[in-house]
Design an enzyme around this catalytic site. Sequence first.
Site, PDB file in Angstrom:
ATOM      1  N   ARG A  16       0.856  -2.509  22.047  1.00  0.00           N
ATOM      2  CA  ARG A  16       1.933  -3.452  22.762  1.00  0.00           C
ATOM      3  C   ARG A  16       3.044  -2.639  22.617  1.00  0.00           C
ATOM      4  O   ARG A  16       3.917  -2.256  23.676  1.00  0.00           O
ATOM      5  CB  ARG A  16       1.958  -4.581  22.204  1.00  0.00           C
ATOM      6  CG  ARG A  16       3.088  -5.566  22.664  1.00  0.00           C
ATOM      7  CD  ARG A  16       3.201  -6.783  22.175  1.00  0.00           C
ATOM      8  NE  ARG A  16       3.315  -6.797  20.849  1.00  0.00           N
ATOM      9  CZ  ARG A  16       3.260  -7.946  19.763  1.00  0.00           C
ATOM     10  NH1 ARG A  16       3.344  -8.945  20.535  1.00  0.00           N
ATOM     11  NH2 ARG A  16       3.668  -7.990  18.772  1.00  0.00           N
ATOM     12  N   THR A  17       3.303  -2.139  21.455  1.00  0.00           N
ATOM     13  CA  THR A  17       4.829  -1.392  21.156  1.00  0.00           C
ATOM     14  C   THR A  17       4.445  -0.015  21.294  1.00  0.00           C
ATOM     15  O   THR A  17       4.101   0.677  20.439  1.00  0.00           O
ATOM     16  CB  THR A  17       5.469  -1.956  20.027  1.00  0.00           C
ATOM     17  OG1 THR A  17       5.428  -3.394  19.779  1.00  0.00           O
ATOM     18  CG2 THR A  17       6.884  -1.211  19.692  1.00  0.00           C
TER      19      THR A  17
ATOM     20  N   TYR B 162     -12.465 -10.752  11.245  1.00  0.00           N
ATOM     21  CA  TYR B 162     -13.623 -11.427  10.595  1.00  0.00           C
ATOM     22  C   TYR B 162     -13.471 -12.958  10.675  1.00  0.00           C
ATOM     23  O   TYR B 162     -14.588 -13.562  10.052  1.00  0.00           O
ATOM     24  CB  TYR B 162     -14.157 -10.782   9.286  1.00  0.00           C
ATOM     25  CG  TYR B 162     -13.165 -10.918   8.457  1.00  0.00           C
ATOM     26  CD1 TYR B 162     -12.409  -9.662   8.170  1.00  0.00           C
ATOM     27  CD2 TYR B 162     -13.096 -11.923   7.498  1.00  0.00           C
ATOM     28  CE1 TYR B 162     -11.532  -9.482   7.043  1.00  0.00           C
ATOM     29  CE2 TYR B 162     -12.264 -11.817   6.393  1.00  0.00           C
ATOM     30  CZ  TYR B 162     -11.296 -10.813   6.329  1.00  0.00           C
ATOM     31  OH  TYR B 162     -10.426 -10.780   5.298  1.00  0.00           O
TER      32      TYR B 162
ATOM     33  N   ASP C  55     -10.117   2.185   2.958  1.00  0.00           N
ATOM     34  CA  ASP C  55     -10.268   1.278   4.377  1.00  0.00           C
ATOM     35  C   ASP C  55     -10.943   2.237   5.486  1.00  0.00           C
ATOM     36  O   ASP C  55     -11.764   1.589   6.007  1.00  0.00           O
ATOM     37  CB  ASP C  55      -8.705   0.916   4.962  1.00  0.00           C
ATOM     38  CG  ASP C  55      -8.046   0.153   3.999  1.00  0.00           C
ATOM     39  OD1 ASP C  55      -8.746  -0.784   3.194  1.00  0.00           O
ATOM     40  OD2 ASP C  55      -6.767  -0.116   4.000  1.00  0.00           O
TER      41      ASP C  55
ATOM     42  N   GLY D 178     -16.382  -7.380  11.677  1.00  0.00           N
ATOM     43  CA  GLY D 178     -15.219  -6.917  10.929  1.00  0.00           C
ATOM     44  C   GLY D 178     -15.646  -7.128   9.414  1.00  0.00           C
ATOM     45  O   GLY D 178     -14.909  -6.529   8.481  1.00  0.00           O
TER      46      GLY D 178
ATOM     47  N   ALA E  91      -1.838  -0.346  16.393  1.00  0.00           N
ATOM     48  CA  ALA E  91      -0.899   0.796  15.581  1.00  0.00           C
ATOM     49  C   ALA E  91      -0.349   0.078  14.316  1.00  0.00           C
ATOM     50  O   ALA E  91       0.580   0.897  13.846  1.00  0.00           O
ATOM     51  CB  ALA E  91      -0.032   1.274  16.680  1.00  0.00           C
TER      52      ALA E  91
ATOM     53  N   GLY F  71      -1.394  -1.084  10.083  1.00  0.00           N
ATOM     54  CA  GLY F  71      -2.128  -0.113   8.967  1.00  0.00           C
ATOM     55  C   GLY F  71      -3.453   0.075   8.949  1.00  0.00           C
ATOM     56  O   GLY F  71      -4.083   0.889   8.594  1.00  0.00           O
ATOM     57  N   ALA F  72      -3.989  -1.051   9.878  1.00  0.00           N
ATOM     58  CA  ALA F  72      -5.610  -1.153   9.935  1.00  0.00           C
ATOM     59  C   ALA F  72      -5.816  -0.054  10.932  1.00  0.00           C
ATOM     60  O   ALA F  72      -6.945   0.466  10.709  1.00  0.00           O
ATOM     61  CB  ALA F  72      -6.008  -2.340  10.402  1.00  0.00           C
TER      62      ALA F  72
ATOM     63  N   LYS G  73       0.606  -1.008   0.120  1.00  0.00           N
ATOM     64  CA  LYS G  73      -0.041  -0.174   0.056  1.00  0.00           C
ATOM     65  C   LYS G  73       0.722   1.343   0.152  1.00  0.00           C
ATOM     66  O   LYS G  73       0.518   2.241  -0.618  1.00  0.00           O
ATOM     67  CB  LYS G  73      -0.887   0.079   1.217  1.00  0.00           C
ATOM     68  CG  LYS G  73      -1.907  -1.119   1.106  1.00  0.00           C
ATOM     69  CD  LYS G  73      -2.809  -0.945   2.234  1.00  0.00           C
ATOM     70  CE  LYS G  73      -3.882  -2.098   2.233  1.00  0.00           C
ATOM     71  NZ  LYS G  73      -4.938  -2.130   3.280  1.00  0.00           N
TER      72      LYS G  73
HETATM   73  P1  ATR Z   1      -2.488  -4.448  10.261  1.00  0.00           P
HETATM   74  O1  ATR Z   1      -1.980  -4.139   8.953  1.00  0.00           O
HETATM   75  O2  ATR Z   1      -3.524  -5.617   9.984  1.00  0.00           O
HETATM   76  O3  ATR Z   1      -2.766  -3.537  11.171  1.00  0.00           O
HETATM   77  P2  ATR Z   1       0.100  -5.051  11.456  1.00  0.00           P
HETATM   78  O4  ATR Z   1       0.622  -3.756  10.710  1.00  0.00           O
HETATM   79  O5  ATR Z   1       1.032  -5.950  11.404  1.00  0.00           O
HETATM   80  O6  ATR Z   1      -1.386  -5.573  10.981  1.00  0.00           O
HETATM   81  O7  ATR Z   1      -0.353  -4.695  12.918  1.00  0.00           O
HETATM   82  C1  ATR Z   1      -0.782  -5.520  13.896  1.00  0.00           C
HETATM   83  C2  ATR Z   1      -1.124  -5.048  15.221  1.00  0.00           C
HETATM   84  O8  ATR Z   1      -1.500  -6.117  15.959  1.00  0.00           O
HETATM   85  C3  ATR Z   1       0.061  -4.337  15.772  1.00  0.00           C
HETATM   86  O9  ATR Z   1      -0.527  -3.206  16.485  1.00  0.00           O
HETATM   87  C4  ATR Z   1       0.517  -5.194  16.721  1.00  0.00           C
HETATM   88  O10 ATR Z   1       1.173  -4.737  17.977  1.00  0.00           O
HETATM   89  P3  ATR Z   1       2.724  -4.397  17.905  1.00  0.00           P
HETATM   90  O11 ATR Z   1       2.846  -3.018  17.225  1.00  0.00           O
HETATM   91  O12 ATR Z   1       3.128  -4.258  19.290  1.00  0.00           O
HETATM   92  O13 ATR Z   1       3.489  -5.305  16.990  1.00  0.00           O
HETATM   93  C5  ATR Z   1      -0.567  -5.896  17.297  1.00  0.00           C
HETATM   94  N1  ATR Z   1      -0.296  -7.325  17.767  1.00  0.00           N
HETATM   95  C6  ATR Z   1       0.053  -8.265  17.114  1.00  0.00           C
HETATM   96  N2  ATR Z   1       0.029  -9.396  17.722  1.00  0.00           N
HETATM   97  C7  ATR Z   1      -0.014  -9.076  19.209  1.00  0.00           C
HETATM   98  C8  ATR Z   1       0.171  -9.820  20.405  1.00  0.00           C
HETATM   99  N3  ATR Z   1       0.483 -11.073  20.425  1.00  0.00           N
HETATM  100  N4  ATR Z   1      -0.177  -8.595  21.496  1.00  0.00           N
HETATM  101  C9  ATR Z   1      -0.263  -7.547  21.179  1.00  0.00           C
HETATM  102  N5  ATR Z   1      -0.449  -6.921  20.060  1.00  0.00           N
HETATM  103  C10 ATR Z   1      -0.227  -7.467  19.153  1.00  0.00           C
END
Ligand code: ATR
Length: 279
Positions: free
Chosen positions: A154-155, A220, A103, A241, A130, A132-133, A66
């Site tokens: 989480r991060t 979803y 989106d 979703g 945090a 892409g979604a 994207k």
């Molecule tokens: P998308 O594009 O679908 O948003 P992504 O960019 O990979 O996918 O983001 C995944 C999100 O899920 C992130 O916010 C991630 O948290 P981190 O930034 O800390 O990685 C969160 N996520 C995925 N697995 C997780 C877990 N086990 N516990 C907490 N947050 C999680």
Amino acid sequence: MTRRAAITGFPVAHSRSPLVHGHWLAEHGIDGSYEKVAVSPDAAAAFYRDFRESGLVGCNVTVPNKEAAAAACDELDEAARAMGAANTLWLDDTGRLIGANTDGSGFLGNLDQSLPGWDDGLSHAVVLGAGGAARAVIWALLSRGVKTVAIVNRTYQKAADLKARFGPDSIACHWEDLDDLMGTTGLLVNTTSLGMSGQPPLEIDLRNLSESAIVADLVYVPLETPLLARARARGNPAVDGLGMLLHQAVPGFERWFGVRPRVTDELRALVLADLGSQA
Ligand code: ATR
């Protein structure tokens, strides 16, 4: 001549977009096609730059392309500019490549259709995640006039990066802040992959959440996530979703094929059946 559009990204094998657009093409009797075109990250910059040579009138873009797609466009809509990412592309009359990001509007369209009036008086929202979604959901909520969007991740640094992108109406928060945020939020949105089948559960305490707060999950598969089930059980309005996936597809179809399609129960059932058959 048959107008051709496609989903582009990597991988694309499991995309439901061909099912959705194929349904609309048949419904409206349009001489068009919607294909799957795998575009690896290495090939992405050149593919979108040379889009005119693909023979497509436009395409959808999925992960991880994207950002590369947005960078290759001659012009971006406001949402794609704000997110730095495009998911819907088309060639205009002069052959310029235009990029949009639907989106966020898909997220809003789904809420508008499933819970009319959902945003009346909504001031505070919490977005879990945090990635892409999350970026799309935060943009959508702020564009709808929600006063503050708390980004809980989480991060922490990734939440802070999004806060820097979206400005003073967004707040970066730690996961531990969630309990305090619950009491004041009117909308809680899960954009993480937690709760998806094959992923760890989303373990959050809903005790402090107001009963009128809306809970939306972007996951979803399963459609009824444990988060949504718990929300419904305590009386909160809950939104699944699948609708966002369907609604984000509407503007692309209209651009490429000239008809604004509708998201119907029939389309939902079709996609659900397909998800079930592959679950
Ligand atoms: P998308 O594009 O679908 O948003 P992504 O960019 O990979 O996918 O983001 C995944 C999100 O899920 C992130 O916010 C991630 O948290 P981190 O930034 O800390 O990685 C969160 N996520 C995925 N697995 C997780 C877990 N086990 N516990 C907490 N947050 C999680």
